[in-house]
Design a protein around this motif. Structure first.
Motif, mmCIF file in Angstrom:
data_model
loop_
_atom_site.group_PDB
_atom_site.id
_atom_site.type_symbol
_atom_site.label_atom_id
_atom_site.label_comp_id
_atom_site.label_asym_id
_atom_site.label_seq_id
_atom_site.Cartn_x
_atom_site.Cartn_y
_atom_site.Cartn_z
ATOM 1 N N ILE A 186 26.639 50.826 62.209
ATOM 2 C CA ILE A 186 27.185 52.132 61.844
ATOM 3 C C ILE A 186 28.755 52.087 62.105
ATOM 4 C CG2 ILE A 186 27.276 54.600 61.558
ATOM 5 C CD1 ILE A 186 24.018 54.327 62.485
ATOM 6 N N LYS A 187 29.143 52.008 63.403
ATOM 7 C CA LYS A 187 30.460 51.957 63.898
ATOM 8 C C LYS A 187 30.899 50.767 64.961
ATOM 9 C CE LYS A 187 31.570 55.600 66.555
ATOM 10 N NZ LYS A 187 31.851 56.723 67.025
ATOM 11 N N PHE A 188 32.048 50.437 64.667
ATOM 12 C CA PHE A 188 32.458 49.511 65.781
ATOM 13 C C PHE A 188 33.738 50.072 66.473
ATOM 14 C CE2 PHE A 188 30.473 46.287 62.942
ATOM 15 C CZ PHE A 188 29.789 45.793 63.868
ATOM 16 N N ASN A 189 33.867 50.047 67.680
ATOM 17 C CA ASN A 189 35.056 50.782 68.488
ATOM 18 C C ASN A 189 35.830 49.747 69.326
ATOM 19 O OD1 ASN A 189 33.811 53.413 67.705
ATOM 20 N ND2 ASN A 189 32.507 52.962 69.420
ATOM 21 N N GLY A 190 37.063 49.583 68.769
ATOM 22 C CA GLY A 190 38.078 48.638 69.297
ATOM 23 C C GLY A 190 38.337 47.307 68.423
ATOM 24 N N PHE A 191 39.395 46.912 68.538
ATOM 25 C CA PHE A 191 40.058 45.841 67.789
ATOM 26 C C PHE A 191 39.227 44.608 68.034
ATOM 27 C CE2 PHE A 191 42.802 42.150 67.216
ATOM 28 C CZ PHE A 191 43.046 42.246 66.035
ATOM 29 N N MET A 192 39.014 44.108 68.955
ATOM 30 C CA MET A 192 38.360 42.830 69.159
ATOM 31 C C MET A 192 36.831 43.011 68.516
ATOM 32 S SD MET A 192 40.308 40.819 70.317
ATOM 33 C CE MET A 192 38.997 39.329 70.793
ATOM 34 N N ILE A 193 36.146 43.897 68.828
ATOM 35 C CA ILE A 193 34.757 44.046 68.296
ATOM 36 C C ILE A 193 34.641 43.982 66.938
ATOM 37 C CG2 ILE A 193 34.201 46.371 68.505
ATOM 38 C CD1 ILE A 193 31.680 43.592 69.291
ATOM 39 N N LYS A 194 35.826 44.741 66.158
ATOM 40 C CA LYS A 194 35.738 44.671 64.674
ATOM 41 C C LYS A 194 36.137 43.529 64.235
ATOM 42 C CE LYS A 194 37.279 49.731 64.581
ATOM 43 N NZ LYS A 194 38.385 50.678 64.183
ATOM 44 N N LEU A 195 37.126 42.927 65.087
ATOM 45 C CA LEU A 195 37.505 41.299 64.338
ATOM 46 C C LEU A 195 36.158 40.473 64.528
ATOM 47 C CD1 LEU A 195 39.748 39.600 63.556
ATOM 48 C CD2 LEU A 195 40.323 39.174 65.893
ATOM 49 N N MET A 196 35.509 40.442 65.577
ATOM 50 C CA MET A 196 34.243 39.682 65.753
ATOM 51 C C MET A 196 33.204 39.846 64.623
ATOM 52 S SD MET A 196 33.275 39.308 69.855
ATOM 53 C CE MET A 196 31.796 38.823 69.390
ATOM 54 N N ALA A 197 33.018 41.178 64.314
ATOM 55 C CA ALA A 197 32.197 41.603 63.360
ATOM 56 C C ALA A 197 32.368 40.914 61.813
ATOM 57 C CB ALA A 197 31.865 42.969 63.285
ATOM 58 N N LYS A 198 33.769 41.086 61.766
ATOM 59 C CA LYS A 198 34.514 40.538 60.370
ATOM 60 C C LYS A 198 34.512 39.002 60.459
ATOM 61 C CE LYS A 198 36.892 42.924 57.819
ATOM 62 N NZ LYS A 198 36.514 43.845 56.520
ATOM 63 N N LEU A 199 34.738 38.247 61.398
ATOM 64 C CA LEU A 199 34.837 36.914 61.505
ATOM 65 C C LEU A 199 33.502 36.103 61.549
ATOM 66 C CD1 LEU A 199 38.022 36.388 63.567
ATOM 67 C CD2 LEU A 199 37.813 36.353 60.879
#
Length: 148
Positions: free
Chosen positions: A109-122
């Motif tokens: 539902i939610k990702f908090n922080g740049f690195m985890i958002k990047l990991m989820a995307k890549l």
């Protein structure tokens, strides 16, 4: 991000659910599982909260809130971590011949922080691979109890 994992287990549904829901066995099939501490409510019932600690490459603490517990059919839970929030719906279906299908629907539902958002995307498959790994390990553990 949403995904579904599924596995067939060579045991009757009652035995699968018994093993899967017994927190004393979590360490047998969840890499790095350390502990579960009940915070409020009656364990495994609607509204119950627990703190789960996993120590894989790093220590992870999650707050689990049971949204709906209707076992052996399904259990829906919310998991909150400093970096992410997700729901997991675990379903069990008797398919005859003492076999059970275990399905897990996960939605982040939610990702908090740049690195985890990047990991989820890549690397979105990394999340699904971890869920499927634990399901495979559960199958191996559960089916191994037949010989005990």
């Amino acid at each position: 991000m949403k995904y579904t994992c599924r596995i067939e287990i060579d045991l009757p549904i009652d035995k699968v659910v018994e093993l899967w829901s017994d927190e004393h066995y979590f360490k047998e099939w969840q890499d790095g599982f350390q502990s579960i501490k009940h915070l409020s409510g009656t364990p495994n019932t609607n509204g119950a909260k627990s703190k789960i600690t996993i120590n894989a490459k790093q220590k992870i603490e999650l707050i689990e809130t049971i949204i709906s517990s209707n076992l052996p059919k399904e259990k829906i839970a919310l998991y909150e971590h400093i970096h992410m929030t997700n729901t997991q719906t675990s379903r069990f279906k008797d398919i005859g011949n003492n076999k059970t299908i275990y399905t897990s629907d996960v939605e982040y539902i939610k990702f908090n922080g740049f690195m985890i958002k990047l990991m989820a995307k890549l690397f979105p498959n990394k999340f699904k691979q971890q869920s499927q790994k634990w399901m495979n390990q559960f199958k191996e553990f559960a089916e191994g109890t037949k010989t005990q």
